[in-house]
Design a protein around this motif. Structure first.
Motif, mmCIF file in Angstrom:
data_model
loop_
_atom_site.group_PDB
_atom_site.id
_atom_site.type_symbol
_atom_site.label_atom_id
_atom_site.label_comp_id
_atom_site.label_asym_id
_atom_site.label_seq_id
_atom_site.Cartn_x
_atom_site.Cartn_y
_atom_site.Cartn_z
ATOM 1 N N MET A 1 1.093 -1.024 -0.243
ATOM 2 C CA MET A 1 -0.083 -0.371 0.370
ATOM 3 C C MET A 1 0.553 1.041 0.007
ATOM 4 S SD MET A 1 -3.411 0.957 0.371
ATOM 5 C CE MET A 1 -4.389 1.754 0.787
ATOM 6 N N PRO A 2 0.330 1.734 -1.172
ATOM 7 C CA PRO A 2 1.767 3.356 -0.842
ATOM 8 C C PRO A 2 1.262 3.891 0.227
ATOM 9 C CG PRO A 2 0.858 2.837 -3.308
ATOM 10 C CD PRO A 2 -0.106 1.888 -2.157
ATOM 11 N N CYS A 3 2.386 4.751 1.079
ATOM 12 C CA CYS A 3 2.169 5.899 1.561
ATOM 13 C C CYS A 3 1.623 6.899 1.494
ATOM 14 C CB CYS A 3 3.792 6.279 2.145
ATOM 15 S SG CYS A 3 3.915 7.149 3.044
ATOM 16 N N SER A 4 0.786 7.247 2.076
ATOM 17 C CA SER A 4 0.043 8.832 1.745
ATOM 18 C C SER A 4 0.019 9.558 3.010
ATOM 19 C CB SER A 4 -2.012 8.282 2.097
ATOM 20 O OG SER A 4 -1.746 7.751 3.581
ATOM 21 N N ASP A 5 0.344 9.685 3.171
ATOM 22 C CA ASP A 5 1.288 11.175 4.720
ATOM 23 C C ASP A 5 2.374 11.282 4.059
ATOM 24 O OD1 ASP A 5 2.539 9.255 5.863
ATOM 25 O OD2 ASP A 5 2.012 10.093 8.269
ATOM 26 N N ILE A 6 3.008 10.772 3.302
ATOM 27 C CA ILE A 6 4.124 12.065 2.348
ATOM 28 C C ILE A 6 3.849 11.737 1.412
ATOM 29 C CG2 ILE A 6 6.247 11.648 2.382
ATOM 30 C CD1 ILE A 6 7.146 9.794 4.689
ATOM 31 N N ILE A 7 3.908 13.897 1.162
ATOM 32 C CA ILE A 7 4.065 14.357 -0.338
ATOM 33 C C ILE A 7 5.568 14.105 -0.902
ATOM 34 C CG2 ILE A 7 4.122 16.580 -0.017
ATOM 35 C CD1 ILE A 7 2.032 16.913 -1.787
ATOM 36 N N VAL A 8 5.227 13.664 -2.180
ATOM 37 C CA VAL A 8 6.687 14.267 -3.301
ATOM 38 C C VAL A 8 6.528 14.993 -3.479
ATOM 39 C CG1 VAL A 8 8.375 12.641 -4.390
ATOM 40 C CG2 VAL A 8 7.137 11.453 -2.983
ATOM 41 N N ILE A 9 7.922 15.325 -3.447
ATOM 42 C CA ILE A 9 8.025 16.650 -5.003
ATOM 43 C C ILE A 9 8.977 16.256 -5.914
ATOM 44 C CG2 ILE A 9 8.011 19.408 -5.014
ATOM 45 C CD1 ILE A 9 8.086 19.523 -1.988
ATOM 46 N N VAL A 10 8.736 16.875 -7.056
ATOM 47 C CA VAL A 10 9.559 15.877 -8.124
ATOM 48 C C VAL A 10 10.149 17.513 -8.883
ATOM 49 C CG1 VAL A 10 9.879 15.106 -10.513
ATOM 50 C CG2 VAL A 10 8.375 14.176 -8.305
ATOM 51 N N MET A 11 11.909 17.361 -8.176
ATOM 52 C CA MET A 11 12.067 18.857 -8.580
ATOM 53 C C MET A 11 12.508 18.559 -10.788
ATOM 54 S SD MET A 11 11.850 20.602 -6.264
ATOM 55 C CE MET A 11 12.126 21.370 -7.638
ATOM 56 N N ALA A 12 11.841 18.858 -11.542
ATOM 57 C CA ALA A 12 11.702 18.558 -13.591
ATOM 58 C C ALA A 12 11.935 20.451 -13.221
ATOM 59 C CB ALA A 12 10.212 18.037 -13.563
ATOM 60 N N ALA A 13 12.153 21.480 -12.536
ATOM 61 C CA ALA A 13 12.368 22.492 -13.728
ATOM 62 C C ALA A 13 14.093 23.052 -13.641
ATOM 63 C CB ALA A 13 11.338 23.591 -12.196
ATOM 64 N N GLY A 14 14.469 22.270 -13.916
ATOM 65 C CA GLY A 14 16.219 22.336 -13.894
ATOM 66 C C GLY A 14 15.799 22.879 -15.667
ATOM 67 N N GLN A 15 17.320 23.341 -15.914
ATOM 68 C CA GLN A 15 17.740 23.880 -17.290
ATOM 69 C C GLN A 15 18.197 22.869 -17.825
ATOM 70 O OE1 GLN A 15 16.084 26.503 -17.473
ATOM 71 N NE2 GLN A 15 15.566 26.554 -15.451
ATOM 72 N N SER A 16 18.748 21.419 -17.426
ATOM 73 C CA SER A 16 19.043 20.606 -18.366
ATOM 74 C C SER A 16 20.666 21.174 -19.160
ATOM 75 C CB SER A 16 18.241 19.731 -18.971
ATOM 76 O OG SER A 16 17.239 19.417 -18.280
ATOM 77 N N SER A 17 20.941 22.078 -17.971
ATOM 78 C CA SER A 17 22.220 22.477 -18.828
ATOM 79 C C SER A 17 23.250 21.741 -19.167
ATOM 80 C CB SER A 17 22.708 24.149 -18.620
ATOM 81 O OG SER A 17 22.643 23.870 -17.664
ATOM 82 N N ARG A 18 23.647 21.152 -18.320
ATOM 83 C CA ARG A 18 24.593 20.250 -18.812
ATOM 84 C C ARG A 18 24.222 18.823 -19.830
ATOM 85 N NH1 ARG A 18 25.273 21.446 -12.598
ATOM 86 N NH2 ARG A 18 23.361 19.317 -12.341
ATOM 87 N N PHE A 19 23.062 18.702 -19.118
ATOM 88 C CA PHE A 19 22.734 17.896 -20.432
ATOM 89 C C PHE A 19 22.889 17.834 -21.881
ATOM 90 C CE2 PHE A 19 18.867 14.492 -21.413
ATOM 91 C CZ PHE A 19 19.891 13.262 -21.036
#
Length: 151
Positions: A1-19
């Motif tokens: 059963m997935p954990c429901s009292d911890i929220i995950v913040i996915v950091m997808a706002a990067g510039q990807s400059s090195r990539f």
């Protein structure tokens, strides 16, 4: 059963400059994008996910296969710390987040964080602590911030 009292913040706002290109939409051998693979991995252990994006990002472009909400970071161009700050500011102002004991910060390009690591972090997370994994003495991901640290 997935954990429901911890929220995950996915950091997808990067510039990807090195990539060299937008790594969130980079295709893996499985055919999934890097961001989608990360979201699918998170979804196995956590039921609440928010994705931090840049103002100019188009969610349709990401072709997300996982239900999630977004947080737009107006200061993402200034770096990861500003995006994290924008995310927590929004969580603190959102009436729907009062029941979470903690928030886990996960980078969008890390689909291979083990479920074992997620379980251990979840077990140790409380509103009063910050939890981060170590591997051979070096800090790793995902980092969990107890609710008392959000402001």
């Amino acid at each position: 059963m997935p954990c429901s009292d911890i929220i995950v913040i996915v950091m997808a706002a990067g510039q990807s400059s090195r990539f060299g290109s937008d790594k969130q939409i980079a295709q893996l051998n499985s055919g999934k994008t890097l961001l989608n693979a990360t979201l699918l991995a998170i979804q196995k252990h956590f039921s609440n996910i928010r994705i931090v994006i840049k103002p100019e990002d188009n969610l349709e472009f990401f072709e997300l296969s996982v239900e999630s909400s977004t947080i737009v970071s107006s200061r993402s161009h200034l770096g990861l710390g500003y995006s994290v700050s924008d995310a927590f500011r929004q969580l603190c102002n959102d009436e729907n987040t009062h029941h979470y004991r903690a928030a886990a910060i996960r980078l969008a390009d890390l689909p291979w964080v083990s479920q074992e690591t997620c379980c251990k972090l979840t077990e140790k997370a409380t509103p009063e602590c910050i939890v981060k994994p170590l591997h051979q003495g070096k800090p790793g991901h995902t980092v969990v911030f107890g609710r008392n640290f959000w402001k």
